[in-house]
Write a protein that holds these residues in place. Structure first.
Motif, PDB file in Angstrom:
ATOM      1  N   ASP A  89      22.435 -47.016   1.006  1.00  0.00           N
ATOM      2  CA  ASP A  89      23.020 -48.329   1.227  1.00  0.00           C
ATOM      3  C   ASP A  89      21.966 -49.396   0.940  1.00  0.00           C
ATOM      4  O   ASP A  89      21.484 -50.095   1.829  1.00  0.00           O
ATOM      5  N   GLU A 174      41.166 -52.317  13.612  1.00  0.00           N
ATOM      6  CA  GLU A 174      41.085 -51.489  12.410  1.00  0.00           C
ATOM      7  C   GLU A 174      42.048 -52.005  11.349  1.00  0.00           C
ATOM      8  O   GLU A 174      43.127 -51.457  11.155  1.00  0.00           O
ATOM      9  N   ASP A 589      30.368 -41.111   2.463  1.00  0.00           N
ATOM     10  CA  ASP A 589      31.306 -40.105   2.941  1.00  0.00           C
ATOM     11  C   ASP A 589      32.408 -39.799   1.938  1.00  0.00           C
ATOM     12  O   ASP A 589      33.293 -38.981   2.207  1.00  0.00           O
ATOM     13  N   TRP A 620      26.489 -49.505  -0.462  1.00  0.00           N
ATOM     14  CA  TRP A 620      27.764 -48.858  -0.185  1.00  0.00           C
ATOM     15  C   TRP A 620      28.924 -49.843  -0.348  1.00  0.00           C
ATOM     16  O   TRP A 620      28.847 -51.003   0.027  1.00  0.00           O
ATOM     17  N   GLY A 647      33.531 -49.445   4.912  1.00  0.00           N
ATOM     18  CA  GLY A 647      33.230 -49.286   6.326  1.00  0.00           C
ATOM     19  C   GLY A 647      34.373 -49.667   7.238  1.00  0.00           C
ATOM     20  O   GLY A 647      35.231 -50.485   6.893  1.00  0.00           O
ATOM     21  N   SER A 648      34.379 -49.084   8.421  1.00  0.00           N
ATOM     22  CA  SER A 648      35.367 -49.402   9.444  1.00  0.00           C
ATOM     23  C   SER A 648      34.765 -50.379  10.448  1.00  0.00           C
ATOM     24  O   SER A 648      33.562 -50.659  10.430  1.00  0.00           O
ATOM     25  N   GLU A 650      34.250 -49.804  13.523  1.00  0.00           N
ATOM     26  CA  GLU A 650      33.271 -49.063  14.314  1.00  0.00           C
ATOM     27  C   GLU A 650      31.938 -48.949  13.586  1.00  0.00           C
ATOM     28  O   GLU A 650      30.870 -48.995  14.197  1.00  0.00           O
ATOM     29  N   ASP A 651      32.002 -48.797  12.249  1.00  0.00           N
ATOM     30  CA  ASP A 651      30.773 -48.704  11.462  1.00  0.00           C
ATOM     31  C   ASP A 651      29.909 -49.949  11.656  1.00  0.00           C
ATOM     32  O   ASP A 651      28.699 -49.863  11.861  1.00  0.00           O
ATOM     33  N   LYS A 656      25.892 -49.272  11.432  1.00  0.00           N
ATOM     34  CA  LYS A 656      25.704 -48.182  10.468  1.00  0.00           C
ATOM     35  C   LYS A 656      25.143 -48.691   9.150  1.00  0.00           C
ATOM     36  O   LYS A 656      24.418 -47.991   8.456  1.00  0.00           O
ATOM     37  N   PHE A 657      25.492 -49.926   8.797  1.00  0.00           N
ATOM     38  CA  PHE A 657      25.056 -50.480   7.530  1.00  0.00           C
ATOM     39  C   PHE A 657      23.734 -51.192   7.737  1.00  0.00           C
ATOM     40  O   PHE A 657      23.649 -52.126   8.534  1.00  0.00           O
TER      41      PHE A 657
END
Length: 686
Positions: A89, A174, A589, A620, A647-648, A650-651, A656-657
């Motif tokens: 990323d 979401e 993923d 990403w 990404g979501s 939650e990500d 996460k990023f």
């Protein structure tokens, strides 16, 4: 551009229209490009040999070469060390290069320069901020400078979940990329709609190199936003016709806004052309005839939605019912076309001319360039005293490539955009023997007569796709960006993929079911005369991995050059062909046929030697799109569209990023431009 069939094969994980999606609308019996390729190889009598057969039968790079290339030698045309495929990323550029981020979505450029507030700005503020989802762009130097100029860039679409991230109805939920919030009455918040309209369109802002070598946005009276609500003129043969008369413009001379601006064009008189690509999905038409939705051909052939909520964002359902919002509903409601917006979709699907140096100028939709899902437009080298020539691709499966030849001749210092209002539009037919011809889309030619349903030139242009169907053009596989080598005059067009190709269609010369990887077609003219009606074509490269590709040299692509889904392209002054990819919103993923290629990337190719090298990879979820350099070639601008799109919620909440790309810190990822320079100060790519 997103491939809806590839990324959402069950049609349930995305809304009726997703970004870049258009339902297949071409049901004509015209031959498609794969049939042409197969026939060309077969008639030459080659043995069945899979990709090797394709290489022998269809490639001309090694045999013909490119003529009159620039003085840059083959040894220096691509002098950098290739970067590897990346799954990280982050942004990777070659050794000896560096980059910075410039002009991310939401950055203020005009008015009182409202500060960017992640996911919390208002619609009024967004009208003075850079839009979302950067795409095609151009650097217009000020007084010829390579350190000071106007950067003009398109904004293809929006991601409401990021645009409204801090609002109660979006916070932490979401939503997929195009989902929007409707209240209990099925209506939308007015300010959210205003903001979404403002985040579309085009940004114009001044940027200059600073004392420390970095580039920055500079306040300037020429900075402005052109949005999906900006008043515009309708130019060319469609102006004033019955096709574009609406409640807003009863005389059919004006409209509002531009959307889904993908690639672009730059005119010889130094103006900007923004392409309207997948515009049809913004409208709804639920007119009922005999108890079912019934669309006129100028809607149906382009995929206008019959869903009451519209295809993408439901702007016509804004609670206030303001005129600028309800116009996205093309349902027949009044007794005449001037009482409703049944004709509003007919004001879209054009190339829009913008003068970046005159902030008071009104954009003009140049209708003689045709109405379809314009990816962009590219001009042939101009010749004083000769007609002007330009090309455009219709980016949808089984659609066409077009050429426009002006009636008037080009005169430096005298010619302006009106030259695009008179001439002839053509559609391409590729023959099996490696030749091609341009089919005129004009009254009385190629069967385009009132008896066959084409009343006049305006009718032909509003229904460009149907006219090309009738004329017998070759159905292509999603024609994307085009570019022209300024030295050889050869034309290149990216055909990004064809995910509808079935196993039953596989044979030795077409060995891939569901062509997920794409190819680049090239053509040339006798004496480099772009006004000619005939041409010769070959394939420059068939994209893919080591086992699924054919390089320009005839072998397979290698570790330094494998890629898939060519999209953006630009040939610089030294004949370097820059190739950008759009493999969708893939991340680490992702599992599927494109996994081996990592993240989206940009490569450079040498048309003379056939060498291709990977120049950069991006973070990403992004699409690598838009590329241009300063006049001296020492600074390059590249866009990353929708980073983090994979990404979501939650990500992002979990951080996460982490690439350090704009706001990749657990908040809101933003599209942005990167500015690339070479450490030794030399030309990019050398």
């Amino acid at each position: 551009m997103k491939d809806f069939e590839r990324d959402y094969p069950d049609h349930t994980a995305a809304p009726y229209f997703e970004h870049g999606d258009e339902p297949q609308c071409n049901t004509s019996d015209n031959p498609n490009f794969y049939e042409v390729m197969e026939a060309r190889v077969a008639r030459r009598g080659f043995m069945m040999g899979g990709l090797a057969t394709i290489a022998t039968g269809l490639f001309g790079a090694a045999a013909t070469g490119s003529k009159a290339l620039a003085s840059s030698t083959a040894a220096t045309r691509i002098g950098f060390k290739a970067v590897p495929i990346s799954y990280d990323d982050t942004v990777v550029v070659p050794e000896g290069y560096s980059f910075q981020v410039l002009g991310a979505s939401g950055e203020p450029i005009s008015g009182d320069m409202p500060a960017y507030r992640p996911g919390a700005n208002t619609g009024a503020e967004q009208e003075h901020q850079i839009g979302q989802c950067h795409d095609g762009m151009h650097f217009f130097p000020i007084d010829g400078s390579s350190e000071d100029g106007l950067l003009v860039l398109n904004h293809e679409y929006i991601e409401p979940r990021f645009l409204h991230a801090e609002k109660a109805n979006y916070k932490g939920k979401e939503f997929n990329k195009s989902a929007v919030h409707y209240d209990a009455d099925g209506l939308r918040d007015d300010d959210e709609v205003r903001m979404e309209i403002a985040a579309h369109g085009v940004s114009v802002y001044r940027t200059a190199k600073q004392a420390d070598g970095s580039w920055a946005i500079v306040a300037d009276p020429r900075n402005r936003r052109i949005t999906a609500g900006t008043p515009m003129e309708i130019g060319g043969p469609v102006r004033g016709s019955s096709h574009v008369k609406t409640k807003y413009s009863p005389d059919g001379t004006r409209t509002r806004g531009t959307v889904n601006n993908c690639a672009h064009g730059v005119t010889p008189w130094n103006t900007y052309l923004a392409a309207e690509e997948n515009w049809a999905g913004y409208f709804a038409n639920t007119t009922e005839i005999d108890q079912k939705p019934d669309l006129p051909r100028e809607h149906a052939r382009y995929g206008v939605s019959t869903n009451p909520k519209g295809g993408r964002y439901g702007w016509h359902l804004a609670r206030s019912g303001a005129d600028d919002y309800v116009r996205w509903d093309a349902t027949t409601k009044g007794a005449s076309t001037t009482e409703d917006y049944r004709n509003e979709p007919n004001a879209y699907g054009w190339m829009v001319e913008i003068d970046p140096f005159n902030p008071d100028s009104t954009p003009v939709k140049r209708t003689h360039l045709g109405r379809f899902a314009h990816e962009g437009v590219v001009f042939a080298p101009v010749v004083e005293g000769a007609p002007l020539v330009c090309y455009s691709g219709d980016d949808a499966r089984f659609e066409y490539i077009y050429k426009f030849v002006s009636e008037d001749v080009y005169r430096p210092g005298q010619t302006d955009g009106s030259i695009l209002d008179r001439g002839t539009l053509y559609a391409a037919k590729f023959n099996e023997d490696g030749t091609g011809e341009w089919l005129a889309l004009a009254p009385g030619r190629n069967g385009l007569t009132p008896a066959n349903g084409f009343a006049d030139l305006a009718d032909i242009l509003v229904n460009t796709r149907l006219a090309a169907d009738h004329a017998g053009a070759t159905k292509m596989d999603r024609p994307e960006w085009g570019t022209i080598d300024p030295n050889s005059g050869e034309v290149y067009f990216a055909l990004t993929n064809n995910s509808r190709r079935t196993q039953a269609q596989v044979d030795a010369v077409n060995p891939r079911a569901q062509n997920n990887f794409g190819q680049i077609v090239r053509w040339r003219y006798l004496n480099t005369d772009h006004t000619r009606a005939s041409f010769e074509w070959d394939l420059f490269v068939i994209a893919g991995g080591k086992a699924t590709s054919v390089a320009p040299t005839g072998g397979a692509l290698g570790d330094d050059s494998t890629f898939a889904c060519p999209d953006g392209m630009w040939c610089d002054e030294n004949s370097r062909l820059w190739i950008q990819t759009d493999m969708g919103d893939i991340g680490p993923d992702y599992e599927g046929p494109l996994k081996e290629f990592g993240m989206n990337m940009m490569l450079a190719a040498d048309p003379e030697t056939g060498e291709i090298k990977r120049f950069l990879t991006g973070p990403w979820g992004q699409e690598t799109t838009g590329v241009v350099s300063t006049p001296d070639g020492k600074t390059m601008f590249v866009n990353f569209q929708h980073p983090g799109a994979n990404g979501s919620a939650e990500d992002f909440a979990a951080g996460k990023f982490g690439s350090g790309f704009p706001d990749y810190d657990g908040t809101v990822p933003r599209s942005a431009t990167i500015v690339i320079t070479k450490t030794d100060g030399d030309v990019i790519g050398s």
